[in-house]
Design a protein around this motif. Structure first.
Motif, PDB file in Angstrom:
ATOM      1  N   UNK A 295      10.727  35.450  29.660  1.00 12.30           N
ATOM      2  CA  UNK A 295      10.528  35.817  31.056  1.00 12.30           C
ATOM      3  C   UNK A 295      11.537  35.101  31.926  1.00 12.30           C
ATOM      4  N   UNK A 296      12.368  35.839  32.625  1.00 10.72           N
ATOM      5  CA  UNK A 296      13.344  35.242  33.519  1.00 10.72           C
ATOM      6  C   UNK A 296      12.770  35.063  34.909  1.00 10.72           C
ATOM      7  N   UNK A 297      13.668  34.815  35.863  1.00  6.42           N
ATOM      8  CA  UNK A 297      13.228  34.712  37.244  1.00  6.42           C
ATOM      9  C   UNK A 297      13.105  33.277  37.698  1.00  6.42           C
ATOM     10  N   UNK A 298      12.914  33.120  38.988  1.00  2.00           N
ATOM     11  CA  UNK A 298      12.915  31.795  39.587  1.00  2.00           C
ATOM     12  C   UNK A 298      11.745  30.947  39.140  1.00  2.00           C
ATOM     13  N   UNK A 299      10.685  31.553  38.570  1.00  2.00           N
ATOM     14  CA  UNK A 299       9.526  30.785  38.174  1.00  2.00           C
ATOM     15  C   UNK A 299       9.698  30.103  36.831  1.00  2.00           C
ATOM     16  N   UNK A 300      10.790  30.380  36.115  1.00  2.00           N
ATOM     17  CA  UNK A 300      11.001  29.776  34.812  1.00  2.00           C
ATOM     18  C   UNK A 300      11.208  28.271  34.954  1.00  2.00           C
ATOM     19  N   UNK A 301      10.824  27.491  33.923  1.00  2.00           N
ATOM     20  CA  UNK A 301      10.957  26.037  34.011  1.00  2.00           C
ATOM     21  C   UNK A 301      12.395  25.604  34.266  1.00  2.00           C
ATOM     22  N   UNK A 302      12.525  24.476  34.936  1.00  2.00           N
ATOM     23  CA  UNK A 302      13.859  23.952  35.259  1.00  2.00           C
ATOM     24  C   UNK A 302      14.594  23.555  33.990  1.00  2.00           C
ATOM     25  N   UNK A 303      15.889  23.580  34.036  1.00  2.00           N
ATOM     26  CA  UNK A 303      16.734  23.184  32.918  1.00  2.00           C
ATOM     27  C   UNK A 303      16.887  21.662  32.952  1.00  2.00           C
ATOM     28  N   UNK A 304      16.168  20.994  32.060  1.00  2.00           N
ATOM     29  CA  UNK A 304      16.187  19.544  32.085  1.00  2.00           C
ATOM     30  C   UNK A 304      17.550  18.968  31.700  1.00  2.00           C
ATOM     31  N   UNK A 305      18.298  19.693  30.889  1.00  2.00           N
ATOM     32  CA  UNK A 305      19.634  19.228  30.500  1.00  2.00           C
ATOM     33  C   UNK A 305      20.689  19.588  31.521  1.00  2.00           C
ATOM     34  N   UNK A 306      20.341  20.426  32.477  1.00  2.00           N
ATOM     35  CA  UNK A 306      21.312  20.886  33.448  1.00  2.00           C
ATOM     36  C   UNK A 306      22.191  21.983  32.891  1.00  2.00           C
ATOM     37  N   UNK A 307      22.947  22.589  33.781  1.00  2.00           N
ATOM     38  CA  UNK A 307      23.922  23.614  33.425  1.00  2.00           C
ATOM     39  C   UNK A 307      25.283  23.106  33.896  1.00  2.00           C
ATOM     40  N   UNK A 308      26.226  23.039  32.983  1.00  2.00           N
ATOM     41  CA  UNK A 308      27.538  22.487  33.316  1.00  2.00           C
ATOM     42  C   UNK A 308      28.285  23.412  34.274  1.00  2.00           C
ATOM     43  N   UNK A 309      28.834  22.826  35.325  1.00  2.00           N
ATOM     44  CA  UNK A 309      29.722  23.546  36.226  1.00  2.00           C
ATOM     45  C   UNK A 309      31.059  23.720  35.514  1.00  2.00           C
ATOM     46  N   UNK A 310      31.496  24.961  35.352  1.00  2.00           N
ATOM     47  CA  UNK A 310      32.701  25.244  34.562  1.00  2.00           C
ATOM     48  C   UNK A 310      33.531  26.302  35.274  1.00  2.00           C
ATOM     49  N   UNK A 311      34.840  26.293  34.994  1.00  2.00           N
ATOM     50  CA  UNK A 311      35.724  27.216  35.695  1.00  2.00           C
ATOM     51  C   UNK A 311      36.956  27.508  34.843  1.00  2.00           C
ATOM     52  N   UNK A 312      37.412  28.753  34.936  1.00  2.00           N
ATOM     53  CA  UNK A 312      38.739  29.092  34.424  1.00  2.00           C
ATOM     54  C   UNK A 312      39.714  29.004  35.587  1.00  2.00           C
ATOM     55  N   UNK A 313      40.716  28.145  35.421  1.00  2.00           N
ATOM     56  CA  UNK A 313      41.810  28.033  36.388  1.00  2.00           C
ATOM     57  C   UNK A 313      43.101  28.388  35.665  1.00  2.00           C
ATOM     58  N   UNK A 314      43.868  29.293  36.262  1.00  2.00           N
ATOM     59  CA  UNK A 314      45.125  29.681  35.634  1.00  2.00           C
ATOM     60  C   UNK A 314      46.057  28.466  35.575  1.00  2.00           C
ATOM     61  N   UNK A 315      46.670  28.211  34.421  1.00  2.00           N
ATOM     62  CA  UNK A 315      47.531  27.027  34.297  1.00  2.00           C
ATOM     63  C   UNK A 315      48.679  27.008  35.305  1.00  2.00           C
TER      64      UNK A 315
END
Length: 494
Positions: A37-57
């Protein structure tokens, strides 16, 4: 398709063969029924979600990362860029196989505590005889050539070059293999996905022979197979749990940049496939490429799309990183514009593109988006997850002799507070959970159950799971019979 041989435990009882219910058969190792079940009611991510990005070299890649971090208010835990197989024929030593220029600009610019992990999207293109292939390739390297060892010297040199570096690399080899846009799509040569699997394992084997501890393997299909035929299903390209560390996905809201013109939200793109992959493989997930074009700016607005995407992402318990594609599609200014900041090819300077930069800054300000990518051990789930209750027993029934010992697993996934484990037992039984507490977001406790002169009959053991907001009683049914014969038989599933 013939699956690999497995050894399974089979209980022989009164002429009947009973398959141990702790075993499972399918794409992954644990496949309970249910729907995540998705949605805002799902439990929080205790490990966090890494902020990531593709930047052109750029020539000043470290400075570009710094400037981007300053604009969006958070440094990335993971940075991705693309590279092919040509290496650098003019360099010396291991630098011939992996050009260290970009990672050197990062290490020369950023202090150690601020350096991101590096995802290399490693595309089998443009192999060169001068750097280890058997011939020059002007475009894609045919998968049969890779499998037949025609670029083994390059692959081995590349593996050794990465091993010699201090960085943590996530290697995204031959991505989006399930769409016809990819040069390495097997449909181009009339092959099937088993060829791709064989090539992946061949390349992986060379790295294993070289012992490269700082490389983690990212298997990264497109979110939707194209063509959407059963033979081209993304699962058929999966190399196997022993050859994959992370599962990556890519998918974009192209809107009017492609036909048919459809505005697709984050959930439209990723909801079904993230659930399916979590239910199939006990692997951490990364959205390796994500982006949106602008719509009309009002009812269909890129800024709102960004906010919604980062609000939805925490609903998926195996998702550990979201990596924005900060560029034009195919680096072509006349193609889809997924950027949230500008970029340059020279000095690493980046500037805001409002309102997109502001929307992105607001979205990743949520503390769930972190600046550190946890270790692979930390992020690898103990089991697959198909939704349903966060705690389950495997098995929840057992056959035992009057004097006997068996094991039961308590598996917890997607819970938010530390829990204690205790057990209520009938006479003649003892049980010990190890460990007797589990921290979020997941864990496994092995419960050793013993009988000591138990009378034949059916008994119920109750596993109690308690913590903040958690109070569960999970029953285990145990049938004590006169004698249990255990045999080990080879089995193969087709």
């Amino acid at each position: 398709m013939i699956r690999p041989w497995k050894v399974v435990s089979i209980l022989l009882l009164i002429g009947a063969i009973i398959l141990d219910p702790s075993l499972s058969v399918g794409k992954g190792e644990e496949l309970p029924a249910g729907t995540l079940t998705g949605g805002a009611s799902a439990p929080a991510q205790m490990l966090g979600i890494a902020h990531a990005v593709h930047l052109r070299p750029t020539l000043e890649y470290g400075r570009e990362i710094q400037k981007f971090s300053s604009l969006v208010g958070k440094r990335p835990a993971l940075v991705m860029y693309f590279l092919d197989w040509q290496g650098n024929p003019n360099a010396h030593g291991l630098d011939r196989y992996f050009d260290p220029y970009l990672v050197n600009t990062i290490s020369n610019t950023l202090p150690l505590s601020e350096r991101p992990a590096i995802m290399l999207t490693w595309q089998p293109l443009h192999g060169r005889q001068a750097t280890g292939c058997a011939q020059d390739y002007n475009a894609g390297i045919p998968l049969p050539d890779i499998l037949n060892g025609r670029c083994d010297n390059y692959i081995r040199g590349f593996a050794r070059a990465l091993k010699a570096r201090p960085e943590r690399f996530l290697l995204r080899f031959a991505h989006e293999m399930n769409i016809s846009d990819s040069p390495w799509w097997v449909g181009h040569i009339g092959a099937d996905p088993s060829l791709y699997v064989a090539v992946w394992r061949h390349v992986h084997r060379i790295f294993s022979e070289e012992g490269v501890p700082n490389v983690e393997w990212v298997w990264s299909p497109n979110y939707a197979s194209n063509p959407p035929d059963p033979w081209n299903d993304l699962h058929r390209y999966y190399p196997g749990d022993a050859y994959v560390d992370w599962i990556g996905l890519s998918g974009y809201n192209w809107y009017n940049a492609r036909q048919p013109v459809v505005w697709k939200s984050f959930r439209d793109l990723y909801d079904a496939v993230l659930q399916d992959l979590a239910c199939s493989y006990a692997k951490p997930q990364i959205i390796a490429e994500i982006g949106s074009v602008e719509g009309d700016g009002v009812n269909l607005a890129k800024a709102a799309w960004i906010r919604d995407a980062y609000q939805q992402a925490p609903a998926y318990p195996f998702l550990r990183a979201v990596q924005w594609f900060n560029d034009y599609a195919y680096t072509d200014p006349n193609n889809a514009d997924f950027r949230i900041t500008t970029g340059t090819a020279q000095d690493g300077d980046v500037r805001p593109l409002e309102p997109w930069t502001g929307a992105y800054r607001e979205a990743i300000a949520n503390p769930i988006y972190t600046t550190t990518l946890p270790s692979l051990d930390q992020v690898t789930p103990p089991s697959t997850y198909c939704g349903g209750p966060p705690f389950r027993l495997s098995p929840n029934v057992a056959l035992m002799a009057p004097i006997d010992l068996t094991s039961i697993q308590l598996i917890g996934i997607n819970y938010t507070s530390t829990v204690q484990i205790s057990i209520s037992l009938p006479d003649s039984f003892s049980a010990t959970p190890s460990p007797d507490r589990m921290d979020p977001p997941w864990g496994i406790s092995i419960i050793q159950v013993k009988t000591q002169n138990a009378v034949q009959g059916t008994y119920t053991l109750t596993v109690h799971v308690s913590g903040e907001g958690v109070s569960l009683n999970l029953p285990v049914q145990v049938r004590v019979i006169n004698q249990v014969y255990r045999m080990w038989l080879p089995a193969v599933w087709r």
